[in-house]
Design a protein around this motif. Structure first.
Motif, PDB file in Angstrom:
ATOM      1  N   ASP A   1     -28.633  20.156  82.520  1.00 25.62           N
ATOM      2  CA  ASP A   1     -27.218  19.965  82.192  1.00 25.62           C
ATOM      3  C   ASP A   1     -26.415  19.512  83.401  1.00 25.62           C
ATOM      4  OD1 ASP A   1     -24.999  19.867  80.654  1.00 25.62           O
ATOM      5  OD2 ASP A   1     -24.697  22.006  80.473  1.00 25.62           O
ATOM      6  N   ASN A   2     -26.793  19.965  84.592  1.00 27.71           N
ATOM      7  CA  ASN A   2     -26.065  19.583  85.800  1.00 27.71           C
ATOM      8  C   ASN A   2     -26.372  18.166  86.261  1.00 27.71           C
ATOM      9  OD1 ASN A   2     -24.835  22.112  86.025  1.00 27.71           O
ATOM     10  ND2 ASN A   2     -26.614  22.960  87.086  1.00 27.71           N
ATOM     11  N   GLU A   3     -27.363  17.536  85.652  1.00 22.07           N
ATOM     12  CA  GLU A   3     -27.727  16.165  86.024  1.00 22.07           C
ATOM     13  C   GLU A   3     -27.040  15.115  85.157  1.00 22.07           C
ATOM     14  OE1 GLU A   3     -32.238  16.560  87.697  1.00 22.07           O
ATOM     15  OE2 GLU A   3     -31.985  16.708  85.529  1.00 22.07           O
ATOM     16  N   LEU A   4     -26.281  15.536  84.176  1.00 17.74           N
ATOM     17  CA  LEU A   4     -25.604  14.613  83.277  1.00 17.74           C
ATOM     18  C   LEU A   4     -24.116  14.639  83.556  1.00 17.74           C
ATOM     19  CD1 LEU A   4     -27.473  15.522  79.983  1.00 17.74           C
ATOM     20  CD2 LEU A   4     -27.910  13.566  81.451  1.00 17.74           C
ATOM     21  N   PHE A   5     -23.542  13.466  83.742  1.00 20.62           N
ATOM     22  CA  PHE A   5     -22.122  13.360  84.076  1.00 20.62           C
ATOM     23  C   PHE A   5     -21.450  12.387  83.101  1.00 20.62           C
ATOM     24  CE2 PHE A   5     -24.476  14.240  87.948  1.00 20.62           C
ATOM     25  CZ  PHE A   5     -23.798  15.334  88.459  1.00 20.62           C
ATOM     26  N   PRO A   6     -20.426  12.836  82.386  1.00 20.95           N
ATOM     27  CA  PRO A   6     -19.705  11.913  81.486  1.00 20.95           C
ATOM     28  C   PRO A   6     -18.907  10.899  82.287  1.00 20.95           C
ATOM     29  CG  PRO A   6     -18.604  14.041  81.561  1.00 20.95           C
ATOM     30  CD  PRO A   6     -19.889  14.205  82.326  1.00 20.95           C
ATOM     31  N   ASP A   7     -18.926   9.666  81.819  1.00 23.74           N
ATOM     32  CA  ASP A   7     -18.210   8.576  82.479  1.00 23.74           C
ATOM     33  C   ASP A   7     -16.990   8.213  81.641  1.00 23.74           C
ATOM     34  OD1 ASP A   7     -17.320   6.417  83.871  1.00 23.74           O
ATOM     35  OD2 ASP A   7     -19.160   5.240  83.705  1.00 23.74           O
TER      36      ASP A   7
END
Length: 435
Positions: free
Chosen positions: A18-24
């Motif tokens: 989960d910490n590796e996914l970042f919303p753009d």
């Protein structure tokens, strides 16, 4: 490549934390259509390093500090499922006068829930709020319609309500003639005339829609899942009547007292306004059709696409308003309200039905709609406007027992100041505050 949302979720869990996914935000053009305080968003404290700590050729002392950063969990967003959003829009005077019942039918056909509605004349404060939501160079030209007559303010709720509403307006929401050529099925093309009478004022973001809701519906919305709900008996208009005892000044009385014109006074006897009180059985869907929009399970794209093929529920009150409009009746006032037990008894007392406990139960516990309709002989010939009682398909035969309405002119004139503090047309009567 994954073919549905379930496969997407499972593959993402295999390869990414989960910490590796970042919303753009740059890839989310409709982000402004949703509330900023999403339940899947959280606030984290992040240590900000100075240039000196990063090994750069910085100057000055160590200026490391702590800043707050809003983050959003992609997995939590997927698991949360679709969330209902409330927004608000305005039906402009021309479309309100000609098409309001048909606009309501179109709203329900698109699976919206109406959680607040009122017909009113815009005040200076109302126009000031609308101007604040427009660009400076178009404020005066766009709001020329604000004093042309009454408008209808409608608060709606649905999954992706802001996005859906803007899509329904079409690619040219300010130009109905152009919309009729490019997108003839858009609401602007169906209900608008020209660039000045273009039917609707629609906020472009969720924040602007929330401002309209807070302004026009300060006590909350009715049976809403995305906004603060109003409490029964908390209606400021009804409470003000109990305190001030508003009165109704009829136009026929004013004419007879001033000019003494016998013909005008005689014609005004045919000019009548009837008040209808429609209980929640005529407003809400007993089968709760909109549960499809609040399903919190993770569904596949094929399943979610089938929701649009579910037949829309059209509340009976829309059929009643459409029938009255087809008979030449005009809506002078309309409000959605939640009655307390005492307020329901007070209204039924005017209708000589105060001892009817079943009627009281029909009016409390869920929202009702009060409507003032204007037409010649609107009180005396009201049943004839709804069709024949001997035709099973007529509006009168289907809903007669559920429609509370005045049976005499005196009852109607007493109900008008009870439910409303203004009428859209002062040619019949004027509601005056008590002293």
């Amino acid at each position: 490549m994954s073919y549905n949302l379930n496969e997407t979720y499972k593959l993402m869990k295999l390869f990414f934390d989960d910490n590796e996914l970042f919303p753009d935000s740059f890839m989310r053009p409709t982000e402004s259509h949703y509330p900023a305080d999403s339940p899947t968003r959280s606030v984290k404290l992040v240590q900000k390093l100075s240039d000196k700590e990063l090994g750069a050729k910085g100057r000055g002392e160590n200026k490391s500090n702590v800043i707050t950063v809003k983050t959003e969990s992609i997995y939590s967003t997927l698991l949360a499922g679709p969330v209902s959003v409330a927004t608000c829009f305005i039906v402009k005077p021309d479309a309100c006068f000609r098409f309001l019942p048909y606009i309501l039918r179109a709203i329900f056909r698109e699976h919206f829930s109406v959680v607040g509605i009122q017909v009113l004349q815009l005040s200076e404060n109302d126009v000031k709020l609308l101007k604040s939501q427009l660009e400076a160079e178009v404020r005066n030209s766009v709001l020329r319609w604000s004093d042309n007559g009454p408008v209808c303010v409608i608060a709606v709720e649905r999954v992706a309500a802001v996005t859906a509403l803007l899509d329904l307006m079409g690619p040219c929401p300010d130009d109905p003639q152009k919309s009729k050529r490019l997108h003839p099925k858009s609401w602007t093309a169906q209900f608008g005339r020209d660039q000045f009478e273009n039917a609707f004022f629609v906020p472009q973001t969720y924040k602007k829609g929330a401002q309209l809701i807070s302004h026009f519906f300060p006590i909350g919305l009715h049976h809403s899942k995305a906004w603060q709900r109003t409490k029964p008996g908390n209606d400021s208009c009804l409470n003000a009547y109990r305190l001030n005892k508003r009165s109704l000044l009829l136009e026929k009385d004013r004419v007879s007292n001033t000019s003494g014109d016998v013909m005008s006074a005689a014609h005004s006897l045919l000019n009548q306004v009837n008040v209808l009180l429609l209980p929640y059985q005529l407003i809400t869907n007993p089968s709760d059709h909109h549960h499809l929009h609040h399903n919190h399970q993770l569904t596949s794209s094929s399943q979610s696409s089938n929701d649009s093929f579910v037949p829309a529920f059209i509340p009976p009150f829309v059929d009643i308003l459409m029938q009255l409009k087809s008979k030449g009746a005009n809506i002078l006032a309309l409000r959605m309200l939640s009655l307390s037990t005492q307020q329901a008894k007070d209204a039924l007392q005017v209708l000589k039905r105060a001892d009817d406990q079943i009627s009281v139960e029909m009016l409390v516990g869920a929202p009702c709609i009060a409507v003032a309709v204007h037409r010649d002989n609107a009180v005396i010939c009201f049943d004839q406007m709804l069709g024949s009682a001997y035709e099973k398909s007529s509006v009168l035969a289907k809903y007669n027992n559920a429609i509370f309405r005045a049976s005499t002119i005196s009852e109607a004139n007493e109900l008008i100041p009870f439910f409303f503090d203004q009428l859209a047309d002062n040619d019949y009567a004027t509601v005056e505050d008590g002293k």
